[in-house]
Motif scaffolding. Structure first.
Motif, mmCIF file in Angstrom:
data_model
loop_
_atom_site.group_PDB
_atom_site.id
_atom_site.type_symbol
_atom_site.label_atom_id
_atom_site.label_comp_id
_atom_site.label_asym_id
_atom_site.label_seq_id
_atom_site.Cartn_x
_atom_site.Cartn_y
_atom_site.Cartn_z
ATOM 1 N N ALA A 184 42.683 38.161 41.007
ATOM 2 C CA ALA A 184 41.605 38.609 40.113
ATOM 3 C C ALA A 184 40.280 37.964 40.496
ATOM 4 O O ALA A 184 39.237 38.618 40.471
ATOM 5 N N PHE A 185 40.298 36.705 40.888
ATOM 6 C CA PHE A 185 39.059 36.038 41.303
ATOM 7 C C PHE A 185 38.585 36.519 42.671
ATOM 8 O O PHE A 185 37.388 36.604 42.919
ATOM 9 N N GLY A 208 38.873 39.501 43.542
ATOM 10 C CA GLY A 208 38.251 40.771 43.180
ATOM 11 C C GLY A 208 36.800 40.640 42.750
ATOM 12 O O GLY A 208 36.064 41.629 42.732
ATOM 13 N N LEU A 209 36.359 39.453 42.405
ATOM 14 C CA LEU A 209 34.937 39.257 42.089
ATOM 15 C C LEU A 209 34.074 39.456 43.330
ATOM 16 O O LEU A 209 32.954 39.952 43.244
ATOM 17 N N SER A 226 39.896 43.390 39.404
ATOM 18 C CA SER A 226 40.149 42.062 38.826
ATOM 19 C C SER A 226 40.828 42.124 37.473
ATOM 20 O O SER A 226 41.788 41.396 37.218
ATOM 21 N N GLN A 259 36.183 35.544 33.160
ATOM 22 C CA GLN A 259 37.585 35.487 33.585
ATOM 23 C C GLN A 259 38.172 34.099 33.336
ATOM 24 O O GLN A 259 39.324 33.977 32.934
#
Length: 160
Positions: A16-17, A19-20, A27, A148
């Motif tokens: 997910a990070f 995806g930043l 993310s 997040q």
């Protein structure tokens, strides 16, 4: 087995990070997948309805932060809607055309190209729009990272 399960959940959070920086990676889906996987593997009882409502609100804030940071960055530097769209397209295409550096150059060049082609702006004006897009992208990544982190901290608070 619990250790393996936690490694998988933490892996989803790490993705997910990532995806930043690489917006092609969704993310939010990886964060939610980590929460759901925890519930499935361990128990949903530690994740009350209020947890899901708060996470849903934070997801909405994530999407809003992404859009608003780019829009504000471009607009603050005199860019148009075309520059916003150009930077968004550049953000998606850039990493594929120029791996690693494309994530920065894509939105920057996308905004410039859009201003030059659509609105026939001067190169200096288009360059300012590109700078605004870059600032918007960086501030958006920072805002989304903070959100997040809040989502994960809240999750950990409930399950540990």
């Amino acid at each position: 087995m619990d250790t393996i399960y936690w490694i998988i959940i933490i892996g989803l959070f790490i993705i997910a990070f990532i995806g930043l920086i690489y917006p092609i990676i969704p993310s939010v889906l990886f964060l939610i997948a980590g929460f759901v996987l925890y519930g499935y593997l361990f128990s949903f009882t530690r994740l009350p309805f209020s947890f899901w409502v708060i996470q849903g609100l934070l997801v909405a804030v994530l999407f809003g932060a992404d859009y608003l940071s780019n829009m504000i960055g471009v607009k603050k530097f005199g860019g148009s809607k075309a520059a916003i769209w150009g930077s968004t397209i550049g953000l998606l295409v850039g990493p594929f055309v120029l791996p690693v550096i494309g994530i920065i150059l894509g939105p920057f060049l996308g905004a410039i190209i859009a201003e030059l082609i659509v609105h026939k702006k001067s190169l200096s004006h288009a360059f300012k729009s590109g700078i605004g897009s870059l600032i918007g992208f960086i501030s958006g990544v920072a805002a989304k990272a903070l959100i997040q982190i809040c989502m994960i901290v809240y999750f950990i608070y409930l399950v540990v």
